[in-house]
Motif scaffolding. Sequence first.
Motif, PDB file in Angstrom:
ATOM      1  N   ARG A 194       0.834  -1.214   0.000  1.00 48.29           N
ATOM      2  CA  ARG A 194       0.000   0.000   0.000  1.00 48.29           C
ATOM      3  C   ARG A 194       0.858   1.251   0.000  1.00 48.29           C
ATOM      4  NH1 ARG A 194      -3.591  -0.781   5.096  1.00 48.29           N
ATOM      5  NH2 ARG A 194      -1.655  -1.761   5.781  1.00 48.29           N
ATOM      6  N   ALA A 195       2.118   1.118   0.436  1.00 46.44           N
ATOM      7  CA  ALA A 195       3.046   2.253   0.466  1.00 46.44           C
ATOM      8  C   ALA A 195       4.028   2.184  -0.696  1.00 46.44           C
ATOM      9  CB  ALA A 195       3.789   2.279   1.795  1.00 46.44           C
ATOM     10  N   ARG A 196       3.619   1.582  -1.803  1.00 47.93           N
ATOM     11  CA  ARG A 196       4.519   1.316  -2.928  1.00 47.93           C
ATOM     12  C   ARG A 196       5.109   2.579  -3.548  1.00 47.93           C
ATOM     13  NH1 ARG A 196       2.172   2.817  -7.466  1.00 47.93           N
ATOM     14  NH2 ARG A 196       3.887   1.851  -8.647  1.00 47.93           N
ATOM     15  N   TRP A 197       4.478   3.743  -3.318  1.00 45.28           N
ATOM     16  CA  TRP A 197       4.953   4.980  -3.935  1.00 45.28           C
ATOM     17  C   TRP A 197       5.561   5.919  -2.886  1.00 45.28           C
ATOM     18  CZ3 TRP A 197       2.870   9.964  -6.269  1.00 45.28           C
ATOM     19  CH2 TRP A 197       3.576  10.292  -7.441  1.00 45.28           C
ATOM     20  N   ILE A 198       6.054   5.357  -1.809  1.00 43.67           N
ATOM     21  CA  ILE A 198       6.621   6.152  -0.716  1.00 43.67           C
ATOM     22  C   ILE A 198       8.030   5.665  -0.433  1.00 43.67           C
ATOM     23  CG2 ILE A 198       6.420   6.851   1.696  1.00 43.67           C
ATOM     24  CD1 ILE A 198       3.424   6.262   1.503  1.00 43.67           C
ATOM     25  N   THR A 199       9.008   6.562  -0.515  1.00 49.10           N
ATOM     26  CA  THR A 199      10.373   6.238  -0.118  1.00 49.10           C
ATOM     27  C   THR A 199      11.115   7.512   0.254  1.00 49.10           C
ATOM     28  OG1 THR A 199      12.309   4.885  -0.692  1.00 49.10           O
ATOM     29  CG2 THR A 199      11.505   6.380  -2.390  1.00 49.10           C
ATOM     30  N   GLY A 200      12.107   7.360   1.119  1.00 44.03           N
ATOM     31  CA  GLY A 200      12.925   8.494   1.532  1.00 44.03           C
ATOM     32  C   GLY A 200      12.231   9.455   2.477  1.00 44.03           C
ATOM     33  N   GLN A 201      11.171   8.995   3.152  1.00 43.43           N
ATOM     34  CA  GLN A 201      10.372   9.871   3.995  1.00 43.43           C
ATOM     35  C   GLN A 201      10.507   9.502   5.474  1.00 43.43           C
ATOM     36  OE1 GLN A 201       8.920  12.489   2.374  1.00 43.43           O
ATOM     37  NE2 GLN A 201       9.976  11.506   0.657  1.00 43.43           N
ATOM     38  N   CYS A 202      10.336  10.496   6.322  1.00 41.96           N
ATOM     39  CA  CYS A 202      10.356  10.308   7.780  1.00 41.96           C
ATOM     40  C   CYS A 202       9.005  10.737   8.324  1.00 41.96           C
ATOM     41  CB  CYS A 202      11.474  11.127   8.403  1.00 41.96           C
ATOM     42  SG  CYS A 202      13.133  10.730   7.787  1.00 41.96           S
ATOM     43  N   PHE A 203       8.216   9.786   8.802  1.00 44.68           N
ATOM     44  CA  PHE A 203       6.864  10.037   9.263  1.00 44.68           C
ATOM     45  C   PHE A 203       6.845  10.184  10.788  1.00 44.68           C
ATOM     46  CE2 PHE A 203       6.416   8.029   5.191  1.00 44.68           C
ATOM     47  CZ  PHE A 203       5.346   8.722   4.591  1.00 44.68           C
ATOM     48  N   THR A 204       6.208  11.248  11.253  1.00 50.42           N
ATOM     49  CA  THR A 204       6.139  11.522  12.687  1.00 50.42           C
ATOM     50  C   THR A 204       4.868  10.952  13.282  1.00 50.42           C
ATOM     51  OG1 THR A 204       7.450  13.541  12.425  1.00 50.42           O
ATOM     52  CG2 THR A 204       6.155  13.323  14.441  1.00 50.42           C
ATOM     53  N   VAL A 205       5.013  10.144  14.331  1.00 44.46           N
ATOM     54  CA  VAL A 205       3.892   9.574  15.059  1.00 44.46           C
ATOM     55  C   VAL A 205       4.074   9.950  16.520  1.00 44.46           C
ATOM     56  CG1 VAL A 205       2.637   7.454  15.640  1.00 44.46           C
ATOM     57  CG2 VAL A 205       3.776   7.652  13.411  1.00 44.46           C
ATOM     58  N   ASP A 206       3.472  11.077  16.917  1.00 48.30           N
ATOM     59  CA  ASP A 206       3.809  11.624  18.249  1.00 48.30           C
ATOM     60  C   ASP A 206       2.628  12.226  19.004  1.00 48.30           C
ATOM     61  OD1 ASP A 206       3.291  13.954  16.867  1.00 48.30           O
ATOM     62  OD2 ASP A 206       5.189  14.943  17.369  1.00 48.30           O
ATOM     63  N   GLY A 207       1.415  11.835  18.640  1.00 52.69           N
ATOM     64  CA  GLY A 207       0.269  12.342  19.391  1.00 52.69           C
ATOM     65  C   GLY A 207       0.076  13.827  19.303  1.00 52.69           C
ATOM     66  N   GLY A 208       0.652  14.466  18.292  1.00 53.42           N
ATOM     67  CA  GLY A 208       0.487  15.908  18.093  1.00 53.42           C
ATOM     68  C   GLY A 208       1.502  16.781  18.786  1.00 53.42           C
ATOM     69  N   LEU A 209       2.523  16.186  19.400  1.00 51.34           N
ATOM     70  CA  LEU A 209       3.500  16.971  20.152  1.00 51.34           C
ATOM     71  C   LEU A 209       4.164  18.050  19.287  1.00 51.34           C
ATOM     72  CD1 LEU A 209       5.181  17.470  22.731  1.00 51.34           C
ATOM     73  CD2 LEU A 209       6.834  15.813  21.829  1.00 51.34           C
ATOM     74  N   THR A 210       4.565  17.684  18.088  1.00 49.52           N
ATOM     75  CA  THR A 210       5.309  18.637  17.250  1.00 49.52           C
ATOM     76  C   THR A 210       4.400  19.467  16.352  1.00 49.52           C
ATOM     77  OG1 THR A 210       5.678  16.861  15.634  1.00 49.52           O
ATOM     78  CG2 THR A 210       7.416  17.268  17.265  1.00 49.52           C
ATOM     79  N   ALA A 211       3.081  19.410  16.611  1.00 50.27           N
ATOM     80  CA  ALA A 211       2.158  20.234  15.841  1.00 50.27           C
ATOM     81  C   ALA A 211       2.170  21.681  16.302  1.00 50.27           C
ATOM     82  CB  ALA A 211       0.731  19.683  15.949  1.00 50.27           C
ATOM     83  N   HIS A 212       2.813  21.954  17.432  1.00 51.96           N
ATOM     84  CA  HIS A 212       2.816  23.325  17.964  1.00 51.96           C
ATOM     85  C   HIS A 212       4.191  23.661  18.530  1.00 51.96           C
ATOM     86  CE1 HIS A 212       2.584  21.613  22.060  1.00 51.96           C
ATOM     87  NE2 HIS A 212       1.747  20.752  21.529  1.00 51.96           N
TER      88      HIS A 212
END
Length: 247
Positions: free
Chosen positions: A229-247
């Motif tokens: 499903r992620a066949r077109w995604i590479t070289g990326q860094c995805f943030t999973v942090d409960g919204g901490l870095t949204a502000h």
Amino acid sequence: MGQEYILVTGATSGIGAALAQGLVRDGVPVVACGRNRERLDMFMKLGGGGITLSYPFDLTDTAHLEGSLTAFLADHACNIRGFVHCAGVYPIAPLRMMSDADAHDVMDVNLFSAMAILRALVKKRVNHGALASVVMVSSINSYRGASGFTAYCASKGAVDAFVRAAATELAPRVRINAVRSGIIQTHGTDEQTKEAQAIFQQPEAHGYLLGNGSTDDVVSMIRYLLSERARWITGQCFTVDGGLTAH
């Protein structure tokens, strides 16, 4: 070609354990890598629908890692189609007290061991072109400073940079991405600082807009990136942090 597996480092604790156990329950063949043989043996007894191979190795020994993994794959007639680097160490010490040995161990486990593993997996004579997707577990500390974690922060910043560079080199056959996790309560973090414990007790007060996260929150992103499903995604860094870095 032999049976294809997902290789998970750090498979005996935290995010790595949750990922490996979930894959096995779903019938996915797993090579579980960790340095604690007793914990690996316990993991092997959990059962499930998937085939599990145990690969005990101390990832600080980067000089022998590529050769060891090459021999392991040959001995078990298996190939690695997905690799997830969950192993990580984070000694807590002020910069003035951080020894060279400790700093090197952090870089060896958090980055250089993954590079050694990938050197083996991208060689056709070793892995027969089976590798398709790689996920590195990074951290929001790759770009947010944290007192007492200088070596850890530096290692995770290097992981993010490595992912971008390796993606350009390994495409189109291999995709490589990272997941930057916020702080997750695991056995390892249970032993961390009072500041960490304060976050778990009142996450919203410390900027976690969605409260405390769990290993499953990170694992779900990892499994998506491993999948087609992620066949077109590479070289990326995805943030999973409960919204901490949204502000």
